[in-house]
Design a protein around this motif. Structure first.
Motif, PDB file in Angstrom:
ATOM      1  N   ILE A  93       0.833  -1.209   0.000  1.00  0.00           N
ATOM      2  CA  ILE A  93       0.000   0.000   0.000  1.00  0.00           C
ATOM      3  C   ILE A  93       0.867   1.259   0.000  1.00  0.00           C
ATOM      4  CG2 ILE A  93      -1.585   1.400   1.398  1.00  0.00           C
ATOM      5  CD1 ILE A  93      -2.785  -1.280   2.408  1.00  0.00           C
ATOM      6  N   PHE A  94       1.761   1.351   0.989  1.00  0.00           N
ATOM      7  CA  PHE A  94       2.538   2.584   1.150  1.00  0.00           C
ATOM      8  C   PHE A  94       3.615   2.735   0.072  1.00  0.00           C
ATOM      9  CE2 PHE A  94       0.443   2.437   5.217  1.00  0.00           C
ATOM     10  CZ  PHE A  94       0.208   3.779   5.488  1.00  0.00           C
ATOM     11  N   SER A  95       4.181   1.634  -0.390  1.00  0.00           N
ATOM     12  CA  SER A  95       5.156   1.714  -1.480  1.00  0.00           C
ATOM     13  C   SER A  95       4.522   2.317  -2.715  1.00  0.00           C
ATOM     14  CB  SER A  95       5.700   0.322  -1.820  1.00  0.00           C
ATOM     15  OG  SER A  95       6.527  -0.166  -0.814  1.00  0.00           O
ATOM     16  N   ASN A  96       3.322   1.846  -3.029  1.00  0.00           N
ATOM     17  CA  ASN A  96       2.639   2.334  -4.221  1.00  0.00           C
ATOM     18  C   ASN A  96       2.266   3.809  -4.095  1.00  0.00           C
ATOM     19  OD1 ASN A  96       0.478   2.668  -6.326  1.00  0.00           O
ATOM     20  ND2 ASN A  96       0.923   0.503  -6.624  1.00  0.00           N
ATOM     21  N   LEU A  97       1.668   4.173  -2.963  1.00  0.00           N
ATOM     22  CA  LEU A  97       1.224   5.557  -2.788  1.00  0.00           C
ATOM     23  C   LEU A  97       2.394   6.542  -2.744  1.00  0.00           C
ATOM     24  CD1 LEU A  97      -1.667   5.088  -0.192  1.00  0.00           C
ATOM     25  CD2 LEU A  97      -1.865   5.478  -2.656  1.00  0.00           C
ATOM     26  N   ILE A 140      -4.907  -2.085  -7.187  1.00  0.00           N
ATOM     27  CA  ILE A 140      -4.381  -3.065  -6.235  1.00  0.00           C
ATOM     28  C   ILE A 140      -4.422  -2.490  -4.823  1.00  0.00           C
ATOM     29  CG2 ILE A 140      -2.270  -4.241  -5.473  1.00  0.00           C
ATOM     30  CD1 ILE A 140      -1.571  -4.666  -8.408  1.00  0.00           C
ATOM     31  N   VAL A 141      -3.978  -1.236  -4.682  1.00  0.00           N
ATOM     32  CA  VAL A 141      -3.979  -0.599  -3.362  1.00  0.00           C
ATOM     33  C   VAL A 141      -5.387  -0.572  -2.784  1.00  0.00           C
ATOM     34  CG1 VAL A 141      -3.680   1.607  -2.172  1.00  0.00           C
ATOM     35  CG2 VAL A 141      -1.906   0.794  -3.714  1.00  0.00           C
ATOM     36  N   LYS A 142      -6.360  -0.173  -3.578  1.00  0.00           N
ATOM     37  CA  LYS A 142      -7.745  -0.104  -3.107  1.00  0.00           C
ATOM     38  C   LYS A 142      -8.232  -1.482  -2.651  1.00  0.00           C
ATOM     39  CE  LYS A 142     -12.296   1.699  -4.451  1.00  0.00           C
ATOM     40  NZ  LYS A 142     -13.150   0.517  -4.215  1.00  0.00           N
ATOM     41  N   ARG A 143      -7.887  -2.493  -3.402  1.00  0.00           N
ATOM     42  CA  ARG A 143      -8.330  -3.849  -3.053  1.00  0.00           C
ATOM     43  C   ARG A 143      -7.678  -4.314  -1.751  1.00  0.00           C
ATOM     44  NH1 ARG A 143      -8.834  -8.687  -7.555  1.00  0.00           N
ATOM     45  NH2 ARG A 143     -10.140 -10.062  -6.303  1.00  0.00           N
ATOM     46  N   VAL A 144      -6.389  -3.999  -1.580  1.00  0.00           N
ATOM     47  CA  VAL A 144      -5.684  -4.392  -0.355  1.00  0.00           C
ATOM     48  C   VAL A 144      -6.240  -3.630   0.848  1.00  0.00           C
ATOM     49  CG1 VAL A 144      -3.462  -4.408   0.827  1.00  0.00           C
ATOM     50  CG2 VAL A 144      -3.572  -5.023  -1.584  1.00  0.00           C
ATOM     51  N   VAL A 145      -6.493  -2.331   0.670  1.00  0.00           N
ATOM     52  CA  VAL A 145      -7.059  -1.529   1.761  1.00  0.00           C
ATOM     53  C   VAL A 145      -8.414  -2.090   2.176  1.00  0.00           C
ATOM     54  CG1 VAL A 145      -7.999   0.737   2.356  1.00  0.00           C
ATOM     55  CG2 VAL A 145      -5.799   0.578   1.182  1.00  0.00           C
ATOM     56  N   GLU A 146      -9.253  -2.405   1.206  1.00  0.00           N
ATOM     57  CA  GLU A 146     -10.583  -2.934   1.510  1.00  0.00           C
ATOM     58  C   GLU A 146     -10.501  -4.312   2.165  1.00  0.00           C
ATOM     59  OE1 GLU A 146     -12.536  -2.665  -2.260  1.00  0.00           O
ATOM     60  OE2 GLU A 146     -13.132  -0.559  -1.928  1.00  0.00           O
ATOM     61  N   LYS A 147      -9.475  -5.079   1.831  1.00  0.00           N
ATOM     62  CA  LYS A 147      -9.272  -6.371   2.484  1.00  0.00           C
ATOM     63  C   LYS A 147      -8.970  -6.176   3.967  1.00  0.00           C
ATOM     64  CE  LYS A 147      -6.788 -10.754   1.856  1.00  0.00           C
ATOM     65  NZ  LYS A 147      -7.953 -11.599   1.577  1.00  0.00           N
ATOM     66  N   HIS A 148      -8.413  -5.006   4.315  1.00  0.00           N
ATOM     67  CA  HIS A 148      -8.165  -4.644   5.714  1.00  0.00           C
ATOM     68  C   HIS A 148      -9.363  -3.900   6.325  1.00  0.00           C
ATOM     69  CE1 HIS A 148      -3.957  -5.500   4.671  1.00  0.00           C
ATOM     70  NE2 HIS A 148      -3.699  -5.515   5.967  1.00  0.00           N
TER      71      HIS A 148
END
Length: 226
Positions: free
Chosen positions: A124-128, A196-204
């Protein structure tokens, strides 16, 4: 059909298509490189061969991104306490090395602890952060600021840049798969990273959103339940 079977079929399809595409793309790149070694090519010919190489690399990046995207829904994880300061500083060190000659200033404010999957949080943070740097580096005095805050319900991080910004009509598509903004067509990217980031965030069980002004910069917010 159960959701588990649907996810499995989706992943199998993505993997099969991606795997089958990798070989011909690698062959195209290899043939272009072999041709470039030959004699009798004009500068324009070599430029075109170089473009073929670049497009092959871009297609490979998209294939890898599709696989990453398809894996997210299948990957189980356990919550861990994460030292956000250490995680972010490590990312910043990498970005500083990559863009050493670009004079990008990266600053950190408060970095409250996070809970989640360490590998996914890194993603998440690497991408952003890398996006903020990438889309700021061409401007005057590029600056990226990262800061977190805590309230009764959640932990929220803001990644702010003073880069290209996003036009209002593009904001609704920022997190879409293969979505790229009108003003970043000449900057390398697959259009998959933020999806991908959005999907990972929503998984959390978290949220992600953006505020932006064209030519002035963007702020990406990511929020996680405490």
């Amino acid at each position: 059909m159960s959701s588990c079977n649907v996810h499995t079929m989706s992943y199998t399809f993505s993997y099969t298509v991606s795997h089958d595409l990798k070989n011909p793309i690698a062959a195209i790149k290899a043939y272009a490189q072999l041709l470039a070694r030959g004699q009798g090519f004009t500068d324009n010919d070599r430029m075109l061969l170089g473009r073929i190489n670049q497009r092959a690399d871009q297609m490979h990046l998209m294939i890898v991104s599709i696989l990453d995207y398809s894996r997210i829904g299948r990957s189980p994880f356990k919550y861990h306490n994460i030292d956000a300061r250490a995680l972010i500083e490590d990312i910043v060190r990498d970005q500083s090395m990559i863009y050493e000659s670009q004079n990008v200033k990266i600053t950190l404010g408060s970095t409250p602890e996070l809970k989640g999957d360490p590998t996914m949080m890194l993603q998440i943070f690497s991408n952003l952060i890398s996006n903020a740097v990438k889309y700021s580096k061409h401007g005057h005095a590029p600056h990226v600021h990262i800061e977190g805050s805590v309230n009764d319900a959640d932990v929220c991080y803001a990644i702010k840049d003073n880069g290209l910004g996003i036009a209002p009509h593009n904001l609704k598509n920022v997190f879409g798969l293969f979505s790229r903004m009108d003003n970043v067509k000449d900057i390398e990217g697959s259009g998959v990273g933020l999806a991908i980031v959005k999907r990972v965030v929503e998984k959390h069980n978290g949220r992600i959103w953006v505020e932006s002004e064209l030519h002035k910069g963007s702020v990406f917010f990511v929020s996680f339940n405490k």
